[in-house]
Design a protein around this motif. Structure first.
Motif, PDB file in Angstrom:
ATOM      1  N   ARG A 120       0.817  -1.221   0.000  1.00 35.81           N
ATOM      2  CA  ARG A 120       0.000   0.000   0.000  1.00 35.81           C
ATOM      3  C   ARG A 120       0.847   1.265   0.000  1.00 35.81           C
ATOM      4  NH1 ARG A 120      -4.106   1.491   5.027  1.00 35.81           N
ATOM      5  NH2 ARG A 120      -4.733   3.562   4.285  1.00 35.81           N
ATOM      6  N   TYR A 121       2.068   1.158   0.491  1.00 35.50           N
ATOM      7  CA  TYR A 121       2.891   2.352   0.680  1.00 35.50           C
ATOM      8  C   TYR A 121       4.035   2.482  -0.317  1.00 35.50           C
ATOM      9  CZ  TYR A 121       0.311   2.652   5.039  1.00 35.50           C
ATOM     10  OH  TYR A 121      -0.697   2.749   5.969  1.00 35.50           O
ATOM     11  N   VAL A 122       3.968   1.789  -1.440  1.00 34.41           N
ATOM     12  CA  VAL A 122       4.988   1.945  -2.479  1.00 34.41           C
ATOM     13  C   VAL A 122       4.319   2.051  -3.841  1.00 34.41           C
ATOM     14  CG1 VAL A 122       6.838   0.784  -1.211  1.00 34.41           C
ATOM     15  CG2 VAL A 122       5.333  -0.555  -2.698  1.00 34.41           C
ATOM     16  N   GLY A 123       4.993   2.735  -4.772  1.00 30.91           N
ATOM     17  CA  GLY A 123       4.496   2.892  -6.130  1.00 30.91           C
ATOM     18  C   GLY A 123       5.646   3.255  -7.055  1.00 30.91           C
ATOM     19  N   TYR A 124       5.299   3.592  -8.278  1.00 37.15           N
ATOM     20  CA  TYR A 124       6.287   3.976  -9.290  1.00 37.15           C
ATOM     21  C   TYR A 124       6.215   5.487  -9.516  1.00 37.15           C
ATOM     22  CZ  TYR A 124       6.115  -1.015 -10.540  1.00 37.15           C
ATOM     23  OH  TYR A 124       6.150  -2.384 -10.532  1.00 37.15           O
ATOM     24  N   SER A 125       7.367   6.152  -9.561  1.00 36.68           N
ATOM     25  CA  SER A 125       7.380   7.594  -9.818  1.00 36.68           C
ATOM     26  C   SER A 125       7.189   7.871 -11.300  1.00 36.68           C
ATOM     27  CB  SER A 125       8.694   8.209  -9.334  1.00 36.68           C
ATOM     28  OG  SER A 125       9.802   7.607  -9.977  1.00 36.68           O
ATOM     29  N   GLY A 126       6.274   8.795 -11.605  1.00 38.64           N
ATOM     30  CA  GLY A 126       5.971   9.144 -12.985  1.00 38.64           C
ATOM     31  C   GLY A 126       6.465  10.533 -13.352  1.00 38.64           C
ATOM     32  N   ASP A 127       5.864  11.101 -14.384  1.00 31.19           N
ATOM     33  CA  ASP A 127       6.255  12.412 -14.894  1.00 31.19           C
ATOM     34  C   ASP A 127       5.998  13.515 -13.870  1.00 31.19           C
ATOM     35  OD1 ASP A 127       7.232  11.694 -17.392  1.00 31.19           O
ATOM     36  OD2 ASP A 127       5.225  11.682 -18.291  1.00 31.19           O
ATOM     37  N   VAL A 128       6.773  14.601 -14.014  1.00 32.90           N
ATOM     38  CA  VAL A 128       6.597  15.802 -13.193  1.00 32.90           C
ATOM     39  C   VAL A 128       6.135  16.934 -14.107  1.00 32.90           C
ATOM     40  CG1 VAL A 128       7.738  17.483 -11.699  1.00 32.90           C
ATOM     41  CG2 VAL A 128       8.361  15.056 -11.562  1.00 32.90           C
ATOM     42  N   ALA A 129       5.172  17.715 -13.633  1.00 34.82           N
ATOM     43  CA  ALA A 129       4.651  18.829 -14.425  1.00 34.82           C
ATOM     44  C   ALA A 129       4.305  19.998 -13.516  1.00 34.82           C
ATOM     45  CB  ALA A 129       3.417  18.385 -15.216  1.00 34.82           C
ATOM     46  N   ASP A 130       4.235  21.195 -14.100  1.00 35.46           N
ATOM     47  CA  ASP A 130       3.813  22.395 -13.383  1.00 35.46           C
ATOM     48  C   ASP A 130       2.294  22.515 -13.510  1.00 35.46           C
ATOM     49  OD1 ASP A 130       3.080  25.125 -12.803  1.00 35.46           O
ATOM     50  OD2 ASP A 130       5.191  25.661 -12.963  1.00 35.46           O
ATOM     51  N   VAL A 131       1.607  22.541 -12.365  1.00 33.83           N
ATOM     52  CA  VAL A 131       0.142  22.633 -12.391  1.00 33.83           C
ATOM     53  C   VAL A 131      -0.352  23.871 -11.630  1.00 33.83           C
ATOM     54  CG1 VAL A 131      -0.304  20.174 -12.725  1.00 33.83           C
ATOM     55  CG2 VAL A 131       0.023  21.071 -10.400  1.00 33.83           C
ATOM     56  N   VAL A 187      -3.197  10.168  -2.133  1.00 38.22           N
ATOM     57  CA  VAL A 187      -3.242   8.764  -2.570  1.00 38.22           C
ATOM     58  C   VAL A 187      -4.651   8.214  -2.407  1.00 38.22           C
ATOM     59  CG1 VAL A 187      -0.801   8.356  -2.074  1.00 38.22           C
ATOM     60  CG2 VAL A 187      -2.494   7.971  -0.290  1.00 38.22           C
ATOM     61  N   GLY A 188      -4.882   7.076  -3.074  1.00 38.07           N
ATOM     62  CA  GLY A 188      -6.206   6.486  -3.050  1.00 38.07           C
ATOM     63  C   GLY A 188      -7.112   7.069  -4.104  1.00 38.07           C
ATOM     64  N   LEU A 189      -6.532   7.527  -5.231  1.00 36.48           N
ATOM     65  CA  LEU A 189      -7.347   8.069  -6.316  1.00 36.48           C
ATOM     66  C   LEU A 189      -8.093   6.931  -7.016  1.00 36.48           C
ATOM     67  CD1 LEU A 189      -4.838  10.655  -7.862  1.00 36.48           C
ATOM     68  CD2 LEU A 189      -6.502  10.986  -6.020  1.00 36.48           C
ATOM     69  N   ASP A 190      -9.201   7.265  -7.633  1.00 38.94           N
ATOM     70  CA  ASP A 190     -10.040   6.258  -8.293  1.00 38.94           C
ATOM     71  C   ASP A 190      -9.502   5.957  -9.688  1.00 38.94           C
ATOM     72  OD1 ASP A 190     -11.651   6.314  -6.053  1.00 38.94           O
ATOM     73  OD2 ASP A 190     -13.002   7.824  -6.896  1.00 38.94           O
ATOM     74  N   ASP A 191      -8.279   5.426  -9.746  1.00 45.97           N
ATOM     75  CA  ASP A 191      -7.630   5.129 -11.020  1.00 45.97           C
ATOM     76  C   ASP A 191      -6.658   3.987 -10.787  1.00 45.97           C
ATOM     77  OD1 ASP A 191      -5.944   5.119 -13.311  1.00 45.97           O
ATOM     78  OD2 ASP A 191      -6.375   7.237 -13.682  1.00 45.97           O
ATOM     79  N   ASP A 192      -6.812   2.892 -11.537  1.00 44.88           N
ATOM     80  CA  ASP A 192      -5.928   1.745 -11.354  1.00 44.88           C
ATOM     81  C   ASP A 192      -4.489   2.062 -11.737  1.00 44.88           C
ATOM     82  OD1 ASP A 192      -7.999   0.210 -10.471  1.00 44.88           O
ATOM     83  OD2 ASP A 192      -8.401  -0.737 -12.409  1.00 44.88           O
ATOM     84  N   ALA A 193      -4.313   2.962 -12.710  1.00 47.40           N
ATOM     85  CA  ALA A 193      -2.967   3.270 -13.194  1.00 47.40           C
ATOM     86  C   ALA A 193      -2.293   4.337 -12.340  1.00 47.40           C
ATOM     87  CB  ALA A 193      -3.017   3.718 -14.653  1.00 47.40           C
ATOM     88  N   VAL A 194      -3.019   5.433 -12.061  1.00 53.17           N
ATOM     89  CA  VAL A 194      -2.469   6.530 -11.255  1.00 53.17           C
ATOM     90  C   VAL A 194      -3.050   6.404  -9.863  1.00 53.17           C
ATOM     91  CG1 VAL A 194      -2.147   9.024 -11.042  1.00 53.17           C
ATOM     92  CG2 VAL A 194      -2.383   7.976 -13.317  1.00 53.17           C
ATOM     93  N   THR A 195      -2.264   5.819  -8.963  1.00 53.55           N
ATOM     94  CA  THR A 195      -2.777   5.568  -7.612  1.00 53.55           C
ATOM     95  C   THR A 195      -2.701   6.793  -6.713  1.00 53.55           C
ATOM     96  OG1 THR A 195      -2.665   4.004  -5.769  1.00 53.55           O
ATOM     97  CG2 THR A 195      -0.574   4.785  -6.644  1.00 53.55           C
ATOM     98  N   GLY A 196      -1.895   7.795  -7.120  1.00 50.95           N
ATOM     99  CA  GLY A 196      -1.765   9.002  -6.325  1.00 50.95           C
ATOM    100  C   GLY A 196      -0.913  10.038  -7.029  1.00 50.95           C
ATOM    101  N   GLU A 227       8.459   5.315 -19.666  1.00 55.14           N
ATOM    102  CA  GLU A 227       8.960   6.644 -20.057  1.00 55.14           C
ATOM    103  C   GLU A 227       8.224   7.754 -19.326  1.00 55.14           C
ATOM    104  OE1 GLU A 227       8.891   6.940 -24.294  1.00 55.14           O
ATOM    105  OE2 GLU A 227      10.495   5.462 -24.573  1.00 55.14           O
ATOM    106  N   GLY A 228       7.983   7.548 -18.034  1.00 60.39           N
ATOM    107  CA  GLY A 228       7.364   8.558 -17.205  1.00 60.39           C
ATOM    108  C   GLY A 228       5.859   8.494 -17.126  1.00 60.39           C
ATOM    109  N   ALA A 229       5.237   7.733 -18.025  1.00 60.45           N
ATOM    110  CA  ALA A 229       3.771   7.651 -18.043  1.00 60.45           C
ATOM    111  C   ALA A 229       3.298   6.396 -17.328  1.00 60.45           C
ATOM    112  CB  ALA A 229       3.262   7.652 -19.485  1.00 60.45           C
ATOM    113  N   CYS A 230       2.230   6.531 -16.537  1.00 65.42           N
ATOM    114  CA  CYS A 230       1.669   5.371 -15.851  1.00 65.42           C
ATOM    115  C   CYS A 230       1.026   4.426 -16.860  1.00 65.42           C
ATOM    116  CB  CYS A 230       0.628   5.821 -14.827  1.00 65.42           C
ATOM    117  SG  CYS A 230       1.287   6.853 -13.495  1.00 65.42           S
ATOM    118  N   VAL A 231       1.155   3.121 -16.635  1.00 61.51           N
ATOM    119  CA  VAL A 231       0.605   2.131 -17.559  1.00 61.51           C
ATOM    120  C   VAL A 231      -0.397   1.232 -16.838  1.00 61.51           C
ATOM    121  CG1 VAL A 231       2.648   2.160 -19.017  1.00 61.51           C
ATOM    122  CG2 VAL A 231       2.540   0.562 -17.096  1.00 61.51           C
TER     123      VAL A 231
END
Length: 231
Positions: A120-131, A187-196, A227-231
């Protein structure tokens, strides 16, 4: 999974001495070694999901004043080997995951020490963006707050979207200088690919506290990253 180690026991026969026709002969003692097996069974059942061998993982959703426990086996009852920092990015997966009632555990290497962490407490780091512009649009104006913690919470709440039950966690202490800085995980977003997501919030000091300067967002991927994108 079963881990087996060998324990040896040694039996030595006392040397025998005999004298024949004035000649004394000593027989070399015989030594026999017997291996006894000791077995330790890991808790839970192996499952065909979770990080693959060699995957690089980050810690997520752990408060800045806490650590993620690295344990000798899966389960909270196992001994603690080490405490991993909330913003650590370099865990190496061993490709083993086990299911316990109510939780999944995965085997990782942390700086040369191998153990188990709650998945539950680990994941993969993805892209960084300015929001920054997106946050301002969500809030209706450029936000200000009396502290960086309060400002970071405002940003995190704005970026949690319509998630059913997101967890918002401050994962770094506040630092101040020319700008204030703090990081929050949502964390806990409603998305299987992007968990947080991890939000790095910068605030400009003003008379009443801090006004938002910049927000950087990093996707936290649940299944993997390409390549930075969640799959």
């Amino acid at each position: 999974m079963t881990t087996t180690g060998a324990t040896s026991t040694t039996t030595t026969t006392t040397a025998a001495t005999s004298t024949t026709f004035g000649v004394t002969t000593t027989t070399t003692p015989a030594t026999t070694t017997t291996s006894l097996s000791t077995t330790t069974t890991l808790a839970g059942q192996p499952v065909d999901l979770g990080p693959a061998d060699g995957d690089v993982l980050m810690v997520m959703g752990v408060a800045h004043d806490d650590v993620l426990n690295l344990r000798t086996g899966p389960g909270v009852g196992q001994s603690i080997l080490d405490g991993i920092e909330p913003t650590y990015m370099g865990l190496i997966a061993a490709g083993e995951t086990r299911q316990l009632p109510g939780s999944f555990w995965t085997k990782v290497d942390h700086a040369g020490t191998t153990g188990w962490v709650n998945l539950r407490y680990v994941g993969y780091s993805g892209d960084v963006a300015d929001v920054t512009a997106q946050v301002v649009a969500e809030l209706g104006s450029n936000p200000s707050a009396s502290s960086m913690t309060e400002l970071g919470m405002l940003v995190a709440e704005a970026m949690s979207g319509e998630a059913t039950s997101p967890a918002i966690v401050q994962v770094s202490p506040v630092t101040t200088g020319d700008l204030g800085e703090v990081s929050f995980d949502v964390v806990g977003l409603d998305d299987d690919a992007v968990t947080g997501v991890r939000l790095h919030v910068f605030g400009e000091p003003d008379d009443g506290g801090f006004t938002l300067k910049t927000v950087e967002i990093m996707a936290i991927c649940g299944r993997g990253v390409d390549e930075g994108a969640c799959v």
